[in-house]
Design a protein around this motif. Structure first.
Motif: not given
Length: 134
Positions: A110-125
């Motif tokens: 699992v990776q959390f990246d603050q710079a991801a385009p979606v800032s409130t939900v971390a999309q996973t697959r």
């Protein structure tokens, strides 16, 4: 956020019973999520940067995640709790051995990246490539 399965090492019991939890290499079909698993960032400001962790998911023969165990300590506690809660609510197609649903153990990165385009939900697959190591 993305997660991927890593190869589990050996047959493992989760401590809750004497039943065997079959690792990914011994399954003829791995467990796969039935829907997208959304992991919400913990309340408050996300810790800057990228954070990752490998989690062991214990998935029963009905496809329910019974236990989530962090295998490293690279992810702050609130992030581990968010990932654990998301996976405990997720539904999987169960792993199989010769078309028989079995309890299975997979490792997920699992990776959390603050710079991801979606800032409130971390999309996973979950990728369908289970051969790689984290």
């Amino acid at each position: 956020m993305l997660f991927r399965s890593a190869v589990a090492q050996g047959s493992t019991d989760n401590g809750a019973s004497n039943d065997t939890w079959w690792p990914r290499p011994q399954l003829t079909r791995p467990p796969l999520p039935r829907t997208l698993v959304d992991i919400a960032f913990p309340p408050g400001e996300p810790t800057p940067g990228r954070h990752r962790a490998v989690l062991a998911l214990y998935i029963d023969e009905a496809g329910r995640v019974q236990r989530v165990v962090p295998l490293d300590d690279d992810l702050p506690g609130p992030y581990i709790a968010a990932a654990r809660n998301a996976f405990l609510m997720a539904q999987f197609e169960p792993g199989e051995i010769r078309q028989q649903a079995v309890k299975s153990l997979i490792h997920i990165e699992v990776q959390f990246d603050q710079a991801a385009p979606v800032s409130t939900v971390a999309q996973t697959r979950l990728t369908r490539s289970f051969a790689g190591q984290p």
